[in-house]
Write a protein that holds these residues in place. Sequence first.
Motif, short mmCIF file in Angstrom:
data_model
loop_
_atom_site.label_atom_id
_atom_site.label_comp_id
_atom_site.label_asym_id
_atom_site.label_seq_id
_atom_site.Cartn_x
_atom_site.Cartn_y
_atom_site.Cartn_z
N ALA A 143 -6.03 8.14 0.96
CA ALA A 143 -5.92 6.71 1.30
C ALA A 143 -4.51 6.36 1.78
O ALA A 143 -3.98 5.31 1.45
CB ALA A 143 -6.34 5.84 0.12
N ILE A 144 -3.93 7.23 2.59
CA ILE A 144 -2.55 7.01 3.07
C ILE A 144 -2.54 5.86 4.06
O ILE A 144 -3.38 5.76 4.94
CB ILE A 144 -1.99 8.28 3.72
CG1 ILE A 144 -1.83 9.36 2.66
CG2 ILE A 144 -0.66 7.99 4.41
CD1 ILE A 144 -1.39 10.69 3.24
N ARG A 145 -1.56 5.01 3.90
CA ARG A 145 -1.34 3.89 4.80
C ARG A 145 0.15 3.82 5.14
O ARG A 145 0.99 4.30 4.39
CB ARG A 145 -1.76 2.56 4.15
CG ARG A 145 -3.22 2.51 3.69
CD ARG A 145 -4.17 2.53 4.88
NE ARG A 145 -5.55 2.39 4.47
CZ ARG A 145 -6.41 3.39 4.30
NH1 ARG A 145 -6.03 4.63 4.49
NH2 ARG A 145 -7.66 3.16 3.95
N TYR A 146 0.44 3.20 6.25
CA TYR A 146 1.82 2.96 6.67
C TYR A 146 2.01 1.47 6.88
O TYR A 146 1.11 0.79 7.37
CB TYR A 146 2.14 3.70 7.98
CG TYR A 146 2.20 5.20 7.83
CD1 TYR A 146 3.37 5.82 7.46
CD2 TYR A 146 1.08 5.98 8.07
CE1 TYR A 146 3.43 7.20 7.31
CE2 TYR A 146 1.12 7.35 7.93
CZ TYR A 146 2.30 7.96 7.54
OH TYR A 146 2.34 9.32 7.40
N ALA A 147 3.18 1.00 6.54
CA ALA A 147 3.53 -0.40 6.79
C ALA A 147 4.93 -0.41 7.39
O ALA A 147 5.74 0.49 7.13
CB ALA A 147 3.51 -1.21 5.50
N SER A 148 5.19 -1.41 8.19
CA SER A 148 6.53 -1.54 8.77
C SER A 148 6.96 -2.99 8.74
O SER A 148 6.13 -3.90 8.73
CB SER A 148 6.56 -1.01 10.20
OG SER A 148 5.72 -1.80 11.03
N ALA A 149 8.27 -3.16 8.71
CA ALA A 149 8.83 -4.51 8.72
C ALA A 149 10.17 -4.46 9.43
O ALA A 149 10.90 -3.48 9.34
CB ALA A 149 9.01 -5.03 7.30
N SER A 150 10.47 -5.52 10.13
CA SER A 150 11.77 -5.64 10.76
C SER A 150 12.75 -6.16 9.72
O SER A 150 12.51 -7.19 9.08
CB SER A 150 11.69 -6.61 11.94
OG SER A 150 12.96 -6.78 12.51
N ILE A 151 13.84 -5.45 9.51
CA ILE A 151 14.83 -5.83 8.51
C ILE A 151 15.90 -6.71 9.16
O ILE A 151 16.32 -7.70 8.61
CB ILE A 151 15.48 -4.58 7.87
CG1 ILE A 151 14.42 -3.73 7.20
CG2 ILE A 151 16.57 -4.96 6.90
CD1 ILE A 151 13.65 -4.41 6.10
N MET A 152 16.34 -6.29 10.33
CA MET A 152 17.30 -7.04 11.12
C MET A 152 17.14 -6.55 12.55
O MET A 152 16.35 -5.63 12.80
CB MET A 152 18.73 -6.83 10.61
CG MET A 152 19.15 -5.37 10.56
SD MET A 152 20.73 -5.12 9.79
CE MET A 152 21.72 -4.75 11.21
N GLN A 153 17.86 -7.13 13.46
CA GLN A 153 17.72 -6.69 14.84
C GLN A 153 18.03 -5.20 14.95
O GLN A 153 19.05 -4.74 14.46
CB GLN A 153 18.67 -7.49 15.74
CG GLN A 153 18.47 -7.19 17.21
CD GLN A 153 19.33 -8.08 18.09
OE1 GLN A 153 20.13 -8.86 17.60
NE2 GLN A 153 19.17 -7.95 19.38
#
Length: 106
Positions: free
Chosen positions: A78-88
Amino acid sequence: MLLLNIEYIPGKRIEALGMVKGSVVQCKNFGKDFMAGMKTLVGGEIEGYTEMLNEARQIATKRMVDEAIAMEADAVIAIRYASASIMQSAAEICAYGTAVRVIGEA
């Protein structure tokens, strides 16, 4: 280590050991970031960012696997990936899944 994005291992009975995760915050250097900015004017793939995210996913996946190995797991399902912008020009990538041990044939 077997890595699957499905929630089972075909033909196997498994025991869930717990959630495992790995994350990294990564950014590109100023020169590549400047060139990426120029690329937005003409369109197309920003290869520097593609490379950065691929590298970040590899690091996050390795950290997740290292956690699973510490739990003596045989696989992560059940592997998933998530991403988020931390700063420019910086992004966090997180890989997570369920560490499992194979306990027999199904």
